[in-house]
Design a protein around this motif. Structure first.
Motif, PDB file in Angstrom:
ATOM      1  N   VAL A 191       0.869  -1.178   0.000  1.00  0.00           N
ATOM      2  CA  VAL A 191       0.000   0.000   0.000  1.00  0.00           C
ATOM      3  C   VAL A 191       0.905   1.227   0.000  1.00  0.00           C
ATOM      4  N   ASP A 192       0.739   2.081  -1.006  1.00  0.00           N
ATOM      5  CA  ASP A 192       1.521   3.313  -1.096  1.00  0.00           C
ATOM      6  C   ASP A 192       0.559   4.496  -1.029  1.00  0.00           C
ATOM      7  N   ILE A 193       0.776   5.353  -0.037  1.00  0.00           N
ATOM      8  CA  ILE A 193      -0.078   6.524   0.165  1.00  0.00           C
ATOM      9  C   ILE A 193       0.775   7.756  -0.094  1.00  0.00           C
ATOM     10  N   ASP A 194       0.399   8.528  -1.098  1.00  0.00           N
ATOM     11  CA  ASP A 194       1.149   9.728  -1.467  1.00  0.00           C
ATOM     12  C   ASP A 194       0.180  10.913  -1.448  1.00  0.00           C
ATOM     13  N   MET A 195       0.138  11.604  -0.307  1.00  0.00           N
ATOM     14  CA  MET A 195      -0.834  12.688  -0.120  1.00  0.00           C
ATOM     15  C   MET A 195      -0.120  14.015   0.112  1.00  0.00           C
ATOM     16  N   THR A 196      -0.758  15.088  -0.316  1.00  0.00           N
ATOM     17  CA  THR A 196      -0.331  16.453  -0.036  1.00  0.00           C
ATOM     18  C   THR A 196      -1.490  17.132   0.674  1.00  0.00           C
ATOM     19  N   TYR A 197      -1.195  17.734   1.830  1.00  0.00           N
ATOM     20  CA  TYR A 197      -2.230  18.417   2.596  1.00  0.00           C
ATOM     21  C   TYR A 197      -2.026  19.915   2.456  1.00  0.00           C
ATOM     22  N   ARG A 198      -3.106  20.618   2.150  1.00  0.00           N
ATOM     23  CA  ARG A 198      -3.018  22.068   1.989  1.00  0.00           C
ATOM     24  C   ARG A 198      -2.866  22.719   3.355  1.00  0.00           C
ATOM     25  N   PRO A 199      -2.007  23.757   3.460  1.00  0.00           N
ATOM     26  CA  PRO A 199      -1.862  24.458   4.737  1.00  0.00           C
ATOM     27  C   PRO A 199      -3.127  25.250   5.063  1.00  0.00           C
ATOM     28  N   ASP A 200      -3.310  25.562   6.353  1.00  0.00           N
ATOM     29  CA  ASP A 200      -4.469  26.352   6.780  1.00  0.00           C
ATOM     30  C   ASP A 200      -4.573  27.619   5.961  1.00  0.00           C
ATOM     31  N   GLY A 201      -5.764  27.913   5.487  1.00  0.00           N
ATOM     32  CA  GLY A 201      -6.010  29.136   4.734  1.00  0.00           C
ATOM     33  C   GLY A 201      -5.741  29.008   3.252  1.00  0.00           C
ATOM     34  N   ASP A 202      -5.199  27.880   2.781  1.00  0.00           N
ATOM     35  CA  ASP A 202      -4.918  27.695   1.360  1.00  0.00           C
ATOM     36  C   ASP A 202      -6.049  26.890   0.752  1.00  0.00           C
ATOM     37  N   TYR A 203      -6.960  27.569   0.109  1.00  0.00           N
ATOM     38  CA  TYR A 203      -8.097  26.901  -0.493  1.00  0.00           C
ATOM     39  C   TYR A 203      -7.898  26.697  -1.990  1.00  0.00           C
ATOM     40  N   GLY A 204      -6.672  26.837  -2.473  1.00  0.00           N
ATOM     41  CA  GLY A 204      -6.381  26.601  -3.879  1.00  0.00           C
ATOM     42  C   GLY A 204      -6.815  27.728  -4.788  1.00  0.00           C
ATOM     43  N   ASP A 205      -7.094  28.929  -4.239  1.00  0.00           N
ATOM     44  CA  ASP A 205      -7.528  30.059  -5.068  1.00  0.00           C
ATOM     45  C   ASP A 205      -6.444  31.135  -5.094  1.00  0.00           C
TER      46      ASP A 205
END
Length: 166
Positions: free
Chosen positions: A116-130
């Motif tokens: 099982v390989d889990i490759d995740m990126t979590y956005r920092p607080d306040g970063d909604y991708g806009d």
């Protein structure tokens, strides 16, 4: 006899997950990859690819029953793996800023830690991708608008453009 599948937290070490990975290996599947994307209060888990040992690729898993849910309903292979892919990442990839990435099941891997390989990126607080908010480009401008107010016929656009380009 098919195993009883329950809704307990799925971990990469869980016996049920290992049994499903053994089944995948037995039917000739080398890798199954799900993409995950979440934020706000929702997330999406999508089957990205199924790779067989013979080299062929597919976009769907075979429809196989693999057990029963606690309420007696049949549990299907794809349904179970989609739920496992959503549950396995340790961070909160669904709520608030969320995250994105992939979960790959590699049932034929010889090292159990590589199944099982889990490759995740979590956005920092306040970063909604806009990041492309058009109002942000004016935040750092140092323009004296009081001069424009004293000269209503004058043009404020030239100083704004000059400051913006500097």
């Amino acid at each position: 006899m098919l195993p009883m599948l329950h809704s307990a937290t799925i971990t990469p070490d869980s016996d049920c997950l290992h049994a499903v990975l053994d089944l995948l290996s037995g039917i000739g599947i080398d890798a199954v990859t799900y993409s995950l994307s979440g934020g706000g209060d929702s997330g999406e888990t999508e089957l990205e690819s199924v790779h067989y040992l013979g080299g062929q690729d597919a976009t769907a898993l075979p429809r196989l029953p693999i057990g029963f849910s606690p309420d007696g309903r049949p549990q299907w292979l794809g349904e179970y793996l989609e739920g496992a892919a959503a549950d396995l990442p340790e961070g909160d990839w669904v709520n608030n800023e969320g995250g994105y990435g992939t979960v790959t099941f590699a049932p034929t891997a010889t090292d159990p830690d590589d199944r099982v390989d889990i490759d995740m990126t979590y956005r920092p607080d306040g970063d909604y991708g806009d990041d492309d908010d058009p109002d942000d480009i004016f935040e750092d401008l140092d323009i004296d608008l009081s001069e424009a107010a004293r000269d209503p016929g004058g043009s404020i656009a030239a100083p704004i453009i000059a400051e913006f380009l500097s």
